[in-house]
Design an enzyme around this catalytic site. Sequence first.
Site, PDB file in Angstrom:
ATOM      1  N   ASN A 118       0.828  -1.218   0.000  1.00  0.00           N
ATOM      2  CA  ASN A 118       0.000   0.000   0.000  1.00  0.00           C
ATOM      3  C   ASN A 118       0.863   1.270   0.000  1.00  0.00           C
ATOM      4  O   ASN A 118       2.085   1.200   0.198  1.00  0.00           O
ATOM      5  CB  ASN A 118      -0.898  -0.026   1.250  1.00  0.00           C
ATOM      6  CG  ASN A 118      -2.180   0.765   1.073  1.00  0.00           C
ATOM      7  OD1 ASN A 118      -2.282   1.633   0.204  1.00  0.00           O
ATOM      8  ND2 ASN A 118      -3.171   0.474   1.890  1.00  0.00           N
ATOM      9  N   ILE A 119       0.257   2.399  -0.189  1.00  0.00           N
ATOM     10  CA  ILE A 119       0.950   3.689  -0.101  1.00  0.00           C
ATOM     11  C   ILE A 119       1.490   3.830   1.327  1.00  0.00           C
ATOM     12  O   ILE A 119       0.759   3.576   2.286  1.00  0.00           O
ATOM     13  CB  ILE A 119      -0.029   4.846  -0.436  1.00  0.00           C
ATOM     14  CG1 ILE A 119      -0.591   4.669  -1.842  1.00  0.00           C
ATOM     15  CG2 ILE A 119       0.646   6.197  -0.272  1.00  0.00           C
ATOM     16  CD1 ILE A 119      -1.789   5.561  -2.147  1.00  0.00           C
ATOM     17  N   THR A 171      10.211   1.949   0.524  1.00  0.00           N
ATOM     18  CA  THR A 171      11.485   2.665   0.400  1.00  0.00           C
ATOM     19  C   THR A 171      12.507   2.154   1.419  1.00  0.00           C
ATOM     20  O   THR A 171      13.684   1.963   1.084  1.00  0.00           O
ATOM     21  CB  THR A 171      11.258   4.182   0.568  1.00  0.00           C
ATOM     22  OG1 THR A 171      10.235   4.566  -0.343  1.00  0.00           O
ATOM     23  CG2 THR A 171      12.509   4.976   0.271  1.00  0.00           C
ATOM     24  N   GLU A 203      10.670  -1.087  -7.111  1.00  0.00           N
ATOM     25  CA  GLU A 203       9.569  -0.611  -6.287  1.00  0.00           C
ATOM     26  C   GLU A 203       8.306  -0.660  -7.141  1.00  0.00           C
ATOM     27  O   GLU A 203       8.213   0.017  -8.153  1.00  0.00           O
ATOM     28  CB  GLU A 203       9.845   0.818  -5.823  1.00  0.00           C
ATOM     29  CG  GLU A 203       8.739   1.367  -4.955  1.00  0.00           C
ATOM     30  CD  GLU A 203       9.102   2.679  -4.283  1.00  0.00           C
ATOM     31  OE1 GLU A 203      10.126   3.285  -4.667  1.00  0.00           O
ATOM     32  OE2 GLU A 203       8.352   3.097  -3.393  1.00  0.00           O
TER      33      GLU A 203
HETATM   34  N1  DCP Z   1       0.474   6.060  -7.221  1.00  0.00           N
HETATM   35  C1  DCP Z   1      -0.644   6.084  -8.060  1.00  0.00           C
HETATM   36  N2  DCP Z   1      -0.761   5.147  -9.043  1.00  0.00           N
HETATM   37  C2  DCP Z   1       0.180   4.182  -9.212  1.00  0.00           C
HETATM   38  C3  DCP Z   1       1.303   4.137  -8.374  1.00  0.00           C
HETATM   39  C4  DCP Z   1       1.423   5.101  -7.366  1.00  0.00           C
HETATM   40  O1  DCP Z   1      -1.519   6.942  -7.905  1.00  0.00           O
HETATM   41  N3  DCP Z   1       0.035   3.317 -10.214  1.00  0.00           N
HETATM   42  C5  DCP Z   1       0.652   7.108  -6.193  1.00  0.00           C
HETATM   43  C6  DCP Z   1       0.396   6.679  -4.779  1.00  0.00           C
HETATM   44  C7  DCP Z   1       1.284   7.581  -3.972  1.00  0.00           C
HETATM   45  C8  DCP Z   1       2.457   7.907  -4.901  1.00  0.00           C
HETATM   46  O2  DCP Z   1       2.001   7.559  -6.215  1.00  0.00           O
HETATM   47  O3  DCP Z   1       0.623   8.792  -3.667  1.00  0.00           O
HETATM   48  C9  DCP Z   1       3.731   7.190  -4.528  1.00  0.00           C
HETATM   49  O4  DCP Z   1       3.448   5.835  -4.436  1.00  0.00           O
HETATM   50  P1  DCP Z   1       4.017   4.801  -3.390  1.00  0.00           P
HETATM   51  O5  DCP Z   1       3.094   4.468  -2.321  1.00  0.00           O
HETATM   52  O6  DCP Z   1       4.372   3.642  -4.222  1.00  0.00           O
HETATM   53  O7  DCP Z   1       5.373   5.367  -2.869  1.00  0.00           O
HETATM   54  P2  DCP Z   1       5.754   5.628  -1.415  1.00  0.00           P
HETATM   55  O8  DCP Z   1       6.913   6.565  -1.422  1.00  0.00           O
HETATM   56  O9  DCP Z   1       4.520   6.048  -0.698  1.00  0.00           O
HETATM   57  O10 DCP Z   1       6.192   4.201  -0.880  1.00  0.00           O
HETATM   58  P3  DCP Z   1       6.620   3.797   0.589  1.00  0.00           P
HETATM   59  O11 DCP Z   1       6.103   4.814   1.546  1.00  0.00           O
HETATM   60  O12 DCP Z   1       6.013   2.434   0.788  1.00  0.00           O
HETATM   61  O13 DCP Z   1       8.091   3.773   0.566  1.00  0.00           O
END
Ligand code: DCP
Length: 230
Positions: free
Chosen positions: A28-29, A34, A103
């Site tokens: 999930n978001i 990371t 990722e």
């Molecule tokens: N996103 C989206 N559609 C996708 C992929 C991602 O709308 N196909 C959006 C969701 C987040 C942003 O992009 O707002 C970044 O996505 P991630 O959750 O993958 O990245 P993070 O940095 O949040 O990951 P994490 O906190 O797990 O390291």
Amino acid sequence: VGGCSQDAAYKHLVGEGEKKTVICIEGNIASGKTTCLDYFAKTTSIEVLTEPVLKWRNVHGHNLLGLMYQDPSRWGITLQTYIQLTMLDQHTRPMISPVRMMERSIHSAKHIFVENLYRSGRMPEVDYIVLTEWFEWITKNTDVSVDLIVYLQTSPETCYERLKNRCRKEEKIIAMEYLEAIHQLYEEWLIKQTLCKVPSPVLVIQADNDMQKMIEKYEENRDQILTPSK
Ligand code: DCP
């Protein structure tokens, strides 16, 4: 209409048929992808590709991620078309190491985020069909294969807390319901496996713990992650 095919004929082959390994970190978001990628980037010599989120925030001066969160019905298709392109670019880039860790993937972009926009009524069926046809063409004609999915399984509540703490400005608008919907789709896709064919085996790591404990878990699962059975 869903678009789940994965052409097994296309594999990362190099030299005399030496098989390369692709591992995708999914969740999930704000599930902690990371931290996981950073751990492996620092402690191994594998190739680590982070999500091209910087590109999505600045497409020739346009913040597509911000636009999508402000008005998903208008900009969802635009963002997801661009994400599909950037993910295709990552999957097809020549590998510089025998093991690549990514990722997310083109697969979750389609089966989680596009699916969610469509199911929640914020993407018209025709947009969904066009994206699906692109996705099907890509999976059939290019190599976007994956050898292992590492699913960082969190509760939506944990993600909500982490999201609030990190304060990415575009994401301020994200409600708990959105994280719940993304969570349910991930569970359908990778745990129940009822959404569509999963492109690889799945390793589930419970990821609600703090960063120190998570690093211990990555250490414990290190071999299983880096040498998935082919
Ligand atoms: N996103 C989206 N559609 C996708 C992929 C991602 O709308 N196909 C959006 C969701 C987040 C942003 O992009 O707002 C970044 O996505 P991630 O959750 O993958 O990245 P993070 O940095 O949040 O990951 P994490 O906190 O797990 O390291």
